[in-house]
Design an enzyme around this catalytic site. Structure first.
Site, PDB file in Angstrom:
ATOM      1  N   HIS A 360       0.876  -1.188   0.000  1.00  0.00           N
ATOM      2  CA  HIS A 360       0.000   0.000   0.000  1.00  0.00           C
ATOM      3  C   HIS A 360       0.910   1.235   0.000  1.00  0.00           C
ATOM      4  O   HIS A 360       2.032   1.180   0.506  1.00  0.00           O
ATOM      5  CB  HIS A 360      -0.833  -0.053   1.293  1.00  0.00           C
ATOM      6  CG  HIS A 360      -1.898   0.989   1.422  1.00  0.00           C
ATOM      7  ND1 HIS A 360      -1.629   2.290   1.792  1.00  0.00           N
ATOM      8  CD2 HIS A 360      -3.247   0.919   1.268  1.00  0.00           C
ATOM      9  CE1 HIS A 360      -2.765   2.975   1.855  1.00  0.00           C
ATOM     10  NE2 HIS A 360      -3.760   2.162   1.540  1.00  0.00           N
ATOM     11  N   ASP A 437       3.022  -4.836   8.198  1.00  0.00           N
ATOM     12  CA  ASP A 437       1.828  -4.001   8.071  1.00  0.00           C
ATOM     13  C   ASP A 437       0.618  -4.939   8.174  1.00  0.00           C
ATOM     14  O   ASP A 437       0.323  -5.703   7.261  1.00  0.00           O
ATOM     15  CB  ASP A 437       1.887  -3.295   6.707  1.00  0.00           C
ATOM     16  CG  ASP A 437       0.588  -2.565   6.361  1.00  0.00           C
ATOM     17  OD1 ASP A 437      -0.410  -2.716   7.095  1.00  0.00           O
ATOM     18  OD2 ASP A 437       0.581  -1.844   5.340  1.00  0.00           O
ATOM     19  N   GLN A 440      -4.544  -5.133   6.805  1.00  0.00           N
ATOM     20  CA  GLN A 440      -5.566  -6.009   6.218  1.00  0.00           C
ATOM     21  C   GLN A 440      -5.619  -7.368   6.904  1.00  0.00           C
ATOM     22  O   GLN A 440      -6.511  -8.155   6.639  1.00  0.00           O
ATOM     23  CB  GLN A 440      -5.294  -6.214   4.725  1.00  0.00           C
ATOM     24  CG  GLN A 440      -5.470  -4.969   3.893  1.00  0.00           C
ATOM     25  CD  GLN A 440      -6.898  -4.443   3.915  1.00  0.00           C
ATOM     26  OE1 GLN A 440      -7.856  -5.186   4.128  1.00  0.00           O
ATOM     27  NE2 GLN A 440      -7.047  -3.148   3.705  1.00  0.00           N
ATOM     28  N   LYS A 463     -10.234  -0.907  10.368  1.00  0.00           N
ATOM     29  CA  LYS A 463     -10.283  -2.089   9.490  1.00  0.00           C
ATOM     30  C   LYS A 463     -10.785  -3.309  10.255  1.00  0.00           C
ATOM     31  O   LYS A 463     -10.963  -4.367   9.680  1.00  0.00           O
ATOM     32  CB  LYS A 463      -8.882  -2.408   8.952  1.00  0.00           C
ATOM     33  CG  LYS A 463      -8.166  -1.257   8.302  1.00  0.00           C
ATOM     34  CD  LYS A 463      -8.460  -1.154   6.839  1.00  0.00           C
ATOM     35  CE  LYS A 463      -7.501  -0.164   6.193  1.00  0.00           C
ATOM     36  NZ  LYS A 463      -7.975   0.315   4.918  1.00  0.00           N
ATOM     37  N   CYS A 601      -4.902   2.508  -3.550  1.00  0.00           N
ATOM     38  CA  CYS A 601      -3.677   3.042  -2.936  1.00  0.00           C
ATOM     39  C   CYS A 601      -2.544   2.027  -3.032  1.00  0.00           C
ATOM     40  O   CYS A 601      -1.745   1.871  -2.088  1.00  0.00           O
ATOM     41  CB  CYS A 601      -3.901   3.449  -1.476  1.00  0.00           C
ATOM     42  SG  CYS A 601      -5.038   4.802  -1.292  1.00  0.00           S
TER      43      CYS A 601
HETATM   44  C1  LIG Z   1      -2.218  -2.912   3.628  1.00  0.00           C
HETATM   45  C2  LIG Z   1      -2.546  -1.516   4.067  1.00  0.00           C
HETATM   46  N1  LIG Z   1      -1.604  -0.771   4.651  1.00  0.00           N
HETATM   47  C3  LIG Z   1      -1.853   0.471   5.072  1.00  0.00           C
HETATM   48  C4  LIG Z   1      -3.091   1.036   4.929  1.00  0.00           C
HETATM   49  C5  LIG Z   1      -3.346   2.415   5.431  1.00  0.00           C
HETATM   50  O1  LIG Z   1      -4.276   2.358   6.473  1.00  0.00           O
HETATM   51  P1  LIG Z   1      -4.866   3.692   7.109  1.00  0.00           P
HETATM   52  O2  LIG Z   1      -5.407   4.491   5.978  1.00  0.00           O
HETATM   53  O3  LIG Z   1      -5.922   3.211   8.042  1.00  0.00           O
HETATM   54  O4  LIG Z   1      -3.748   4.372   7.804  1.00  0.00           O
HETATM   55  C6  LIG Z   1      -4.111   0.302   4.327  1.00  0.00           C
HETATM   56  C7  LIG Z   1      -5.444   0.883   4.097  1.00  0.00           C
HETATM   57  O5  LIG Z   1      -6.181   0.446   3.248  1.00  0.00           O
HETATM   58  C8  LIG Z   1      -3.830  -1.013   3.894  1.00  0.00           C
HETATM   59  O6  LIG Z   1      -4.768  -1.765   3.318  1.00  0.00           O
END
Ligand SMILES: Cc1ncc(COP(=O)(O)O)c(C=O)c1O
Length: 647
Positions: A360, A437, A440, A463, A601
């Protein structure tokens, strides 16, 4: 160069040949969904013969499933009775997702699709001996004073956990009869006429989209009777029932364009159960105060609730101590915190940071910024054509200069579950720190940080059925102790004079200013809620849905699933020949179905497949097979109505 340009150290995209099978990072459980099983069993028994299918039944991924008895209460009367009457066990076991074809099989083709600004980031490192050129990979508590206020524990077990009586009487909680009767639950006839079910010949010819032409694996429907494990119960002791879960989420009874809402945009954000909504209300009505600092009763209540939530996050992740948990706004802020605080201290010129192609943007841009500030290099581990990280290539990127490795446990764009355990071990062998990370992952699978062994873990509360604006960073004690704060202010200090400031220990050192107290408490309630359902139940249900959806969507002519890794969490990303993804999203919206269309993203991974966007349906425990049926029917309708007039 404009200030928005991010100069990056040389970006290495990795290279080399595909690897063999990797050890699964996620033991996908056997299906247990009554309707899935019913459908498959009924189809099998009624057709009475092996038939061609896009779904292949393989061995159970969970060994315990092999020894569990079939339960009528689990399977529902039609399957359990039908199957056992025939002396058969239930055909409901799938070991992987069939490969439905991947667009952009040639990575070089997507390299051509990269826009100039992205190409400029690809300052490739020199080719190493015996390695294919890198470019080949580049396609692209304190005391509670009063007895009266509800302390968290009591809240969690009572109101927030919505005792059955307070929520819905058992009878109303979807007993089989009260639920949609089998016939009403999308019998074949009511769903899509056979003709519309995309017989092989009606599917888009592979040649049209440059797909692999061999579907041999898919052309065999192999029936392997297996035993479905007893569906577990959550901590609250209630058996898993997606219809009951659905009733816990008030927004799911809303209507959109006159139709009942089907929420398939869970990877973007999950809906919130009543328990979380009511916990927030309770906080503001009974506990609201700033924390840690005052001697009055409400400060104590709010502090209790906030620190109680930290302990819940610790338990949820199986972290050793609540001191390892830092509250932040979410995954994005968490990664930035680590990049800025740990990174600035430990990463220097010519050091290397390794990420994967799946990331992401939140796990790309902060590292680019760090590289830009320090002169370090960003190296990117490639994925294969299914969207899985190539472990051998990943290892080849490691070296003495690798300071940190940062990757997603589950890809938001494709649903790939990465081999996180193996990746952590490999990185540690080279002395690198590892950030996982979990944005998800947390809503789809149990996380055990002590088993995973990573140095950092980040996730966002929204999430996992919690509020927006709250998330957590986990860091090991050894690392957090020596990490400087990244923001200064109140709450994070032990003592301040004009000459010198002494900081608090972790985690307070990283929580400058007034944090998102109420939403942290709401996150705690979300964790209680998840635990009351049982993460194993959630994983199994979503796995079933994923298998079902993958097979059902294969009936839509011209639909191609992007991301076909063997280990996947509840995400189906797809494109539909001849339709723009936004048009598909808008058409589904008109049917009350919320999916995400766009780049999620995660532009680099989509470009790896030669795409700028996909349509993404992502699952949660409140989604059902009927939701999938509605999605399939809407797509068939869209496809059928197009009459060649596609955009
Ligand atoms: C794999 C992953 N990392 C990071 C993020 C960023 O999360 P946030 O926007 O809640 O900070 C997301 C959001 O969709 C994500 O799916």
């Amino acid at each position: 160069m404009s200030t928005s340009d991010v100069p990056v150290g040389a970006l290495d995209t990795g290279s080399g040949a595909p690897i063999g099978a990797t050890a699964p990072a996620f033991a996908t459980g056997a299906p247990s969904l009554t309707s899935l099983i019913t459908k498959l069993a009924n189809e099998f028994f009624s057709e009475g013969a092996v038939r061609q299918s896009a779904m292949s039944l393989g061995p159970l991924a969970t060994p315990q499933a092999l020894s569990s008895p079939v339960s009528e209460s689990v399977l529902g009367p039609s399957v359990a009775t039908g199957a056992s009457a025939l002396g058969l066990q239930t055909p409901a076991v799938f070991s992987g997702i069939p490969s439905l074809g991947v667009v952009g099989g040639d990575p070089m083709s997507s390299a051509l699709a990269l826009p100039p600004d992205f190409q400029s980031l690809l300052q490739l490192v020199p080719q190493r001996d015996g390695q294919a050129p890198d470019v080949a990979q580049a396609p692209n508590g304190s005391p509670t004073p009063d007895a009266a206020p509800t302390p968290d524990a009591a809240w969690a077990s009572d109101a927030a956990r919505a005792p059955d009586a307070a929520r819905a009487p058992d009878a109303a909680r979807a007993p089989d009869a009260a639920r949609a009767p089998d016939a009403a639950r999308a019998p074949d006839a009511a769903r899509a006429p056979d003709a519309a079910r995309a017989p092989d010949a009606a599917r888009a010819p592979d040649a049209d989209v440059g797909l692999p032409t061999s579907f041999t694996e898919l052309d065999t429907f192999s029936f392997r009777p297996e035993v479905v494990p007893q569906t577990g119960t959550g901590a609250a002791g209630r058996p898993f029932d997606p219809y009951a879960v659905r009733r816990d989420f008030p927004i799911l009874s809303t209507r959109v364009h006159g139709r009942p809402l089907i929420w398939f945009d869970n990877a973007a954000t999950t809906q919130k159960p009543r328990a979380v909504i009511e916990r927030l209300k309770y906080f503001y009505e009974n506990e609201n105060s700033n924390i840690h600092r005052a001697a009055h009763a409400l400060a104590a209540r709010a502090t209790d609730a906030y620190e109680g939530a930290r302990e819940k996050v610790r338990r949820f992740l199986n972290a050793p101590s609540a001191k390892n948990i830092v509250f932040v706004r979410g995954t994005t802020e968490g990664i930035n915190l680590i990049a800025q605080s740990w990174g600035r201290r430990h990463v220097g010129a010519d050091d290397e940071i390794v990420i994967s192609w799946l990331e992401h943007h939140a796990n790309i841009v902060p590292w680019q910024q760090l590289c830009s500030a320090t002169g370090a290099r960003l190296r990117v581990a490639p994925v294969d054509d299914t969207g899985q990280v190539k472990l051998d290539e990943f290892e080849r990127l490691m070296g003495p200069r690798t300071k940190i490795v940062s990757f997603s446990q589950v890809s938001n764009a494709l649903g790939t579950v990465t081999p996180a355990h193996e990746m952590v071990k490999i990185a540690h062998r080279y002395g690198a720190k590892v950030l996982v990370d979990g944005a998800q992952a947390v809503s789809h699978m149990g996380v055990d940080l002590q088993a995973l062994g990573c140095d950092f873990y980040v996730f966002s509360g929204h999430k996992v059925f919690g509020p927006t604006g709250i998330g957590a960073v986990y860091g090991t004690s050894e690392i957090l102790e020596h990490m400087p704060p990244w923001q200064g202010g109140g709450n994070m200090i032990a003592d301040v004079t004009f000459e010198k400031t002494k900081y608090q220990d972790a985690p307070a050192r990283f929580e400058a200013g007034t944090g998102n107290i109420a939403d942290a408490v709401g996150l705690g309630a979300a964790i209680d809620y998840v635990e009351s359902i049982g993460m194993e139940n959630i994983s199994r249900h979503e796995h079933d849905l994923l298998v079902y959806a993958t097979a059902e969507l294969a009936r839509v002519p011209g639909l191609h699933v992007i991301g076909t890794a063997r280990e996947k969490a509840g995400v189906v990303s797809f494109i539909l020949d001849g339709f723009r993804t936004e048009d598909v999203g808008a058409a589904l919206d008109r049917e009350g179905i919320a999916v995400r269309s766009g780049h999620h993203c995660a532009q680099p991974i989509l470009r790896r497949f030669g795409l700028e966007s996909t349509v993404r349906a992502s699952f949660a425990p409140y989604n059902t097979c009927e939701d999938v049926d509605a999605l399939t029917a809407a797509l068939l309708k869209l496809e059928g109505n197009s009459g060649g007039q596609r955009s």
